[in-house]
Design an enzyme around this catalytic site. Structure first.
Site, PDB file in Angstrom:
ATOM      1  N   ARG A  39       2.477  74.286  -2.700  1.00 11.07           N
ATOM      2  CA  ARG A  39       3.251  75.499  -2.935  1.00 11.07           C
ATOM      3  C   ARG A  39       3.721  75.606  -4.385  1.00 11.07           C
ATOM      4  NH1 ARG A  39       6.748  76.676   2.564  1.00 11.07           N
ATOM      5  NH2 ARG A  39       4.955  77.449   3.712  1.00 11.07           N
ATOM      6  N   LYS A 176       3.124  80.120  21.719  1.00 10.28           N
ATOM      7  CA  LYS A 176       4.002  81.111  22.340  1.00 10.28           C
ATOM      8  C   LYS A 176       3.424  82.518  22.409  1.00 10.28           C
ATOM      9  CE  LYS A 176       8.534  80.910  22.595  1.00 10.28           C
ATOM     10  NZ  LYS A 176       9.890  81.225  22.144  1.00 10.28           N
ATOM     11  N   GLY A 330       1.132  78.630   9.923  1.00  8.64           N
ATOM     12  CA  GLY A 330       1.278  77.269   9.404  1.00  8.64           C
ATOM     13  C   GLY A 330       0.362  76.277  10.081  1.00  8.64           C
ATOM     14  N   GLY A 353       5.180  83.452   9.317  1.00  7.58           N
ATOM     15  CA  GLY A 353       5.900  84.616   9.826  1.00  7.58           C
ATOM     16  C   GLY A 353       5.660  85.856   8.982  1.00  7.58           C
TER      17      GLY A 353
HETATM   18  P1  ADP Z   1       0.595  78.935  13.938  1.00  7.83           P
HETATM   19  O1  ADP Z   1       1.595  78.032  13.224  1.00  7.83           O
HETATM   20  O2  ADP Z   1      -0.800  78.778  13.374  1.00  7.83           O
HETATM   21  O3  ADP Z   1       1.055  80.349  14.016  1.00  7.83           O
HETATM   22  P2  ADP Z   1       1.683  78.291  16.538  1.00  7.83           P
HETATM   23  O4  ADP Z   1       2.884  77.715  15.868  1.00  7.83           O
HETATM   24  O5  ADP Z   1       1.822  79.547  17.301  1.00  7.83           O
HETATM   25  O6  ADP Z   1       0.490  78.427  15.456  1.00  7.83           O
HETATM   26  O7  ADP Z   1       1.111  77.233  17.585  1.00  7.83           O
HETATM   27  C1  ADP Z   1       0.705  75.942  17.195  1.00  7.83           C
HETATM   28  C2  ADP Z   1       0.875  74.949  18.300  1.00  7.83           C
HETATM   29  O8  ADP Z   1       0.312  75.389  19.526  1.00  7.83           O
HETATM   30  C3  ADP Z   1       0.180  73.662  17.957  1.00  7.83           C
HETATM   31  O9  ADP Z   1       1.146  72.677  17.663  1.00  7.83           O
HETATM   32  C4  ADP Z   1      -0.613  73.303  19.224  1.00  7.83           C
HETATM   33  O10 ADP Z   1      -0.457  71.959  19.621  1.00  7.83           O
HETATM   34  C5  ADP Z   1      -0.021  74.240  20.262  1.00  7.83           C
HETATM   35  N1  ADP Z   1      -0.982  74.550  21.334  1.00  7.83           N
HETATM   36  C6  ADP Z   1      -2.203  75.074  21.207  1.00  7.83           C
HETATM   37  N2  ADP Z   1      -2.804  75.197  22.403  1.00  7.83           N
HETATM   38  C7  ADP Z   1      -1.942  74.714  23.319  1.00  7.83           C
HETATM   39  C8  ADP Z   1      -1.991  74.552  24.745  1.00  7.83           C
HETATM   40  N3  ADP Z   1      -3.053  74.911  25.449  1.00  7.83           N
HETATM   41  N4  ADP Z   1      -0.903  74.027  25.350  1.00  7.83           N
HETATM   42  C9  ADP Z   1       0.167  73.657  24.636  1.00  7.83           C
HETATM   43  N5  ADP Z   1       0.273  73.796  23.306  1.00  7.83           N
HETATM   44  C10 ADP Z   1      -0.774  74.313  22.650  1.00  7.83           C
HETATM   45 MG    MG Z   2       3.452  77.182  13.934  1.00 11.59          MG
END
Ligand code: ADP
Ligand code: MG
Length: 376
Positions: A39, A176, A330, A353
């Site tokens: 960063r 989520k 992230g 975000g």
């Molecule tokens: P990003 O940071 O790319 O937006 P998120 O924070 O929404 O992604 O989600 C990332 C997390 O989702 C990861 O830590 C991963 O372990 C979890 N994850 C992915 N698939 C599953 C699943 N089937 N069940 C539980 N957790 C999951």
């Molecule tokens: Mg995340």
């Protein structure tokens, strides 16, 4: 100007001027050591360009989540030391969140920030979705512009919304559903298809009547998922999953528990933790045939090597497709890095975000502030 936001060149002659730059130096620090300075390096083009114009440059950033008061755990000293090596002569203010006025956007905080400066630059994309003092305040008082990093994010992400090469496919995953459903709804306006994997897929599968065992499920989102599945654009869901059996634990292979390839109807006690090989191949085809592909959210719990294959397959498809490719989020950016494709995609967004909010709403508080600064 980029999408109505002034850029560095729009600031005019900066020789001898003092420029305040809001950067995102919220880097990971372990025991006083910066473990990844990406960063800081990402802001160098802006900082160096300003210095080359003859400006004296003061940077400011938040670091971590101190509670509006000085806290040695969030000392900016390691960042200041690294910055002194990378961009000698650039000053760095103290951690902005040591002052409660930063998050409450107080007039006093804004006044102290702009004091002594002739111009303001925002290069902190990852913080531009927050109406904090250092983001929205200075443009009301100083000629202001987007730095190089922010301008690139605006160009790529608003470009995606504006005139994407088609078909435009969004690959969504992660943990989520509720966080990302509004994004999916907004994206459905601009994309041609959505691919859903990760933990969020199970709420969609449940909405189709499947049994999801112990997989992640957001009961109160089932109806919304059902409604989304009724709109005309294709939403591709998993047709097979990799599941962890009763007694098994994530990140603890030694705890036992069977790992099995399953369809989309899981027995009680089984948890779907990755897309299966059939789904990975099918998702890969959709990505290969895309004109534009956006990826947000891993396809499984990729941090556990037993459940990394689906995310790896999507990462490889992102590297190999001829589509214009963008990774945001992230954990998705971390996955792209882990699977060695981060320099084979067209753009890895620096804001989690912020990138989702910009895609969803088409604007951010920080960008609005810069746009209206052009009026004075
Ligand atoms: P990003 O940071 O790319 O937006 P998120 O924070 O929404 O992604 O989600 C990332 C997390 O989702 C990861 O830590 C991963 O372990 C979890 N994850 C992915 N698939 C599953 C699943 N089937 N069940 C539980 N957790 C999951
Ligand atoms: Mg995340």
């Amino acid at each position: 100007m980029i999408f109505g936001v002034p850029e560095l060149e729009d600031l005019g002659d900066l020789d001898g001027k003092s420029v305040l730059v809001r950067v995102d130096f919220n880097v990971p620090i372990n025991h006083g050591e910066i473990s990844d300075d990406l960063r800081i390096r990402a802001a160098l083009p802006t900082l160096r360009w300003l210095q080359k114009q003859g400006a004296s440059v003061t940077a400011c950033s938040h670091l971590g989540r101190p509670k509006g008061t000085p806290d040695p755990r969030y000392s900016i000293a390691p960042v200041r030391a690294r910055l002194a090596e990378l961009a000698p002569g650039v000053e760095l203010l103290d951690n902005l969140r040591f002052d409660p006025g930063e998050e409450s956007n107080s007039d006093a905080m804004v006044a102290s920030l702009v004091d002594g400066h002739d111009a303001y630059v925002n290069d902190a994309f990852g913080a531009s979705h927050r109406a904090h003092a250092s983001i929205v305040g200075p443009p009301q008082h100083l000629p202001s512009a987007a730095g190089r990093l922010l301008a690139k994010e605006i160009g790529v992400l608003l470009g995606l919304r504006d005139q994407p090469r088609r078909p435009f496919v969004a690959v969504m995953g992660g943990a989520k559903v509720s966080d990302k459903l509004t994004v999916i709804e907004a994206l459905l306006e601009v994309v041609d298809a959505i691919v859903v994997g990760g933990g969020m897929a199970f709420t969609f599968l449940k909405a189709q009547g499947h049994s999801v065992g112990s997989s992640l499920l957001e009961e109160d989102m089932i109806d919304t998922c059902a409604r989304l599945l009724e709109q005309p654009k294709p939403i591709h869901l998993p047709t097979d999953v990799t599941a962890l059996g009763p007694g098994g634990k994530l990140f603890e292979p030694e705890a036992g528990g069977e790992v099995r390839q399953a369809g989309v109807d899981l027995p009680d006690g089984w948890m779907g933790v990755d897309i299966g090989p059939g789904t990975a191949a099918a998702f890969g085809d959709v990505i290969m045939d895309a004109g534009t592909a956006l990826w947000n959210g891993p396809m499984g719990v990729f941090e556990d090597p037993r459940f990394a294959a689906g995310t790896n397959a999507v990462a490889q498809a992102f590297a190999e497709t001829r589509a214009f490719t963008v990774v945001g989020g992230g954990d998705s950016a971390a996955a792209a890095n882990q699977f060695g494709v981060d320099d084979r995609v067209d753009h890895v967004s620096t804001g989690g975000g912020a990138s989702l909010e910009l895609l969803e709403q088409g604007d951010l508080p920080g960008l609005e502030a810069l746009r209206s600064s052009a009026d004075h």
